[in-house]
Design an enzyme around this catalytic site. Structure first.
Site, short mmCIF file in Angstrom:
data_model
loop_
_atom_site.label_atom_id
_atom_site.label_comp_id
_atom_site.label_asym_id
_atom_site.label_seq_id
_atom_site.Cartn_x
_atom_site.Cartn_y
_atom_site.Cartn_z
N GLU A 164 -19.19 -1.83 -17.71
CA GLU A 164 -17.87 -2.36 -17.37
C GLU A 164 -17.26 -1.75 -16.11
O GLU A 164 -16.24 -1.05 -16.16
CB GLU A 164 -16.91 -2.16 -18.56
CG GLU A 164 -17.38 -2.84 -19.83
CD GLU A 164 -16.35 -2.83 -20.94
OE1 GLU A 164 -15.29 -2.23 -20.78
OE2 GLU A 164 -16.61 -3.45 -22.00
N GLU A 363 -21.71 -5.36 -26.25
CA GLU A 363 -20.60 -4.88 -27.08
C GLU A 363 -19.84 -6.09 -27.63
O GLU A 363 -19.55 -7.03 -26.89
CB GLU A 363 -19.58 -4.05 -26.27
CG GLU A 363 -20.07 -2.69 -25.86
CD GLU A 363 -19.01 -1.87 -25.14
OE1 GLU A 363 -17.80 -2.13 -25.33
OE2 GLU A 363 -19.40 -0.97 -24.39
C1 FCB Z 1 -15.02 -1.39 -24.07
C2 FCB Z 1 -15.67 -0.07 -23.77
C3 FCB Z 1 -16.01 0.75 -24.98
C4 FCB Z 1 -14.91 0.65 -26.02
C5 FCB Z 1 -14.59 -0.78 -26.32
C6 FCB Z 1 -13.57 -0.98 -27.40
O1 FCB Z 1 -14.23 -1.78 -23.00
O2 FCB Z 1 -16.85 -0.28 -23.03
O3 FCB Z 1 -16.25 2.06 -24.58
O4 FCB Z 1 -13.80 1.34 -25.58
O5 FCB Z 1 -14.15 -1.41 -25.15
#
Ligand code: FCB
Length: 460
Positions: A164, A363
């Site tokens: 990210e 994620e």
């Molecule tokens: C993302 C991050 C991770 C965590 C999630 C909830 O943006 O990559 O580390 O904080 O959100």
């Protein structure tokens, strides 16, 4: 049963600073997150990641849990300042030994390691030298990646450079809610460019050494939709989609920055930092694109000052544009639960970028205020529903032709959720921070059923 293609990968994701703790052990140096969390007022309750989920000492137990959950892969990040405390120079033997121990456990459990090289924890000494707004930091990152890769390429086949970069650049250097906490618009855009450059240089070096392994990065992407059919709202979509998605996907997948956004950003646009060969470097071929998906942005324009979420502050150059809340159920982060947004983000990506490489959800997950009930369990029905609904949208996206190959749930464990500290719980495994006791939640058992069957069970 809703089945997934053979070989579809199921796993969980974590990040070093959020779980490891042990911030001063075995030669680890300070990172920008140590400094930031220890600065009064930066995290809820002044919490730090000094102990976090104590994974540094409990990794064997944590890998055993993953094995018990039937997971095929584990995405974790290596702490740069544990591996290379000063951000340059030889690798720290203590750091190398820790990740060797973790990899031993994973290999014994038959779990494929996916490593993220940078999940936001820049060595503090590199920030002291200017941080990501300095071009030299991209070189330091590429050198670091090459050193880690040389040491671990025989044990790790799947390499993600950045997690990210939107967050690193804009939460870190534009609105300052993340480390290093700077609020400098022009510098944040230079940070963005140097992060992407670091990704490109690191990938090229690693691939040159081992062309047989797989390389990519993880981006946080959002479907962006207008609140109404008005012209202002259409322009708000263009701008928010531009700064949150296209600023990253266009350079990586199409070797260009979006011209409309560069023009919107005017004098802050880092034109002088973008050298002749940089775009080709950034667009280095990748073997997989990691997508982190949490929610959709529904936006509107033309009403300055009516923004409704803190995220709006992360949107550089978008003053007067707001994010509308639609009354959907929200997680304890305040993020609207919108499973169809996962389908939209994937299919829109496929439509915009012909030849999209294989995609992995690196994620997706939700935080809720979980409680351990009298039976000693965590009945997190809302998270089970959340995962079930998102898994179904992933399956729909595969049917629509998206080359989606795997799914990592955020997160394995409750952990240190950055500026929110331990007040937000994303794990499929509960952590009692007073004892560090782990309890598999109902969502963990649900994930086990899905991963084991490679299929979503029918709802009762
Ligand atoms: C993302 C991050 C991770 C965590 C999630 C909830 O943006 O990559 O580390 O904080 O959100």
């Amino acid at each position: 049963m809703t089945s997934f293609p053979t070989g579809f990968l199921w796993g969980t994701s974590t990040a070093a600073y959020q779980i490891e703790g042990a911030v001063s052990e075995d030669g680890r140096g300070p990172s920008i997150w140590d400094t930031f969390a220890h600065t009064p007022g930066k995290t809820v309750g002044g919490e730090t990641g000094d102990v976090a989920a104590d994974h540094y000492h409990r990794h064997a137990e944590d890998v055993a849990i993953m094995r018990d959950l039937g997971l095929g892969a584990y995405r974790f990040s290596m702490s740069w300042s544990r591996m290379q405390p000063a951000g340059t120079g030889p690798l720290n033997p203590g750091g190398v030994a820790f990740y060797d121990r973790l990899l031993d456990e994973l290999h014994a459990a038959g779990i494929r390691p996916w490593v993220t090289l940078y999940h936001w924890d820049l060595p503090q000494l590199l920030e002291d030298a200017g941080g990501w707004p300095e071009r030299d930091t991209a070189h330091r990152f590429a050198d670091y990646a090459a050193a880690v890769h040389a040491r671990f390429a025989d044990r790790i086949a799947d390499w993600l450079t950045l997690n990210e970069p939107w967050c690193s650049a804009f939460l870190g250097y534009f609105n300052g809610v993340h480390a290093p906490g700077r609020t400098e618009p022009a510098a944040s855009l230079r940070a963005m460019h140097h992060l992407l450059l670091g990704h490109g240089m690191a990938t090229a070096q690693m691939r040159a050494a081992r062309p047989d392994l797989r390389y990519g990065l993880s981006l946080n992407l959002y479907p962006v939709d207008p609140r109404s059919a008005s012209r202002q709202d259409a322009d708000a979509v263009r701008r928010i989609d531009g700064v949150s998605n296209r600023l990253f996907t266009d350079p990586v997948l199409a070797s260009t920055y979006p011209a409309d956004i560069a023009s919107d950003l005017g004098a802050d646009w880092p034109a002088d930092a973008i050298r002749a060969d940089d775009m080709a470097t950034i667009a280095v071929p990748i073997d997989m694109l990691g997508i982190n998906y949490y929610t959709r942005h529904v936006v509107f324009g033309g009403e300055a000052g009516t923004s409704t979420t803190a995220f709006d502050n992360g949107w550089i150059g978008c003053a007067g544009v707001g994010k509308a809340m639609r009354g959907y159920p929200v997680t304890s982060m305040g993020w609207e639960v919108d499973p169809a947004g996962l389908y939209d983000v994937l299919t829109r990506l496929k439509d915009r970028y012909p030849g999209l490489p294989p995609v992995y959800i690196t994620e997706n997950g939700a935080s809720f205020d979980d409680v351990v009930t009298d039976d000693g369990q965590v009945h997190d029905a809302a998270r089970v529903d959340y995962l079930d609904a998102h898994f179904r949208q992933a399956r729909r996206a595969i049917d629509a032709g998206v080359p989606l190959r795997g799914y990592f749930v955020w997160s394995l464990l409750d952990n240190f959720e950055w500026s929110f500290g331990t007040t937000r719980r994303f794990g499929v495994v509960h952590v009692d921070y007073s004892t560090q006791r782990r309890t598999v939640k109902d969502s963990g058992r649900f994930l086990r059923r899905v991963a084991t069957a490679n299929a979503i069970p029918d709802r009762q």
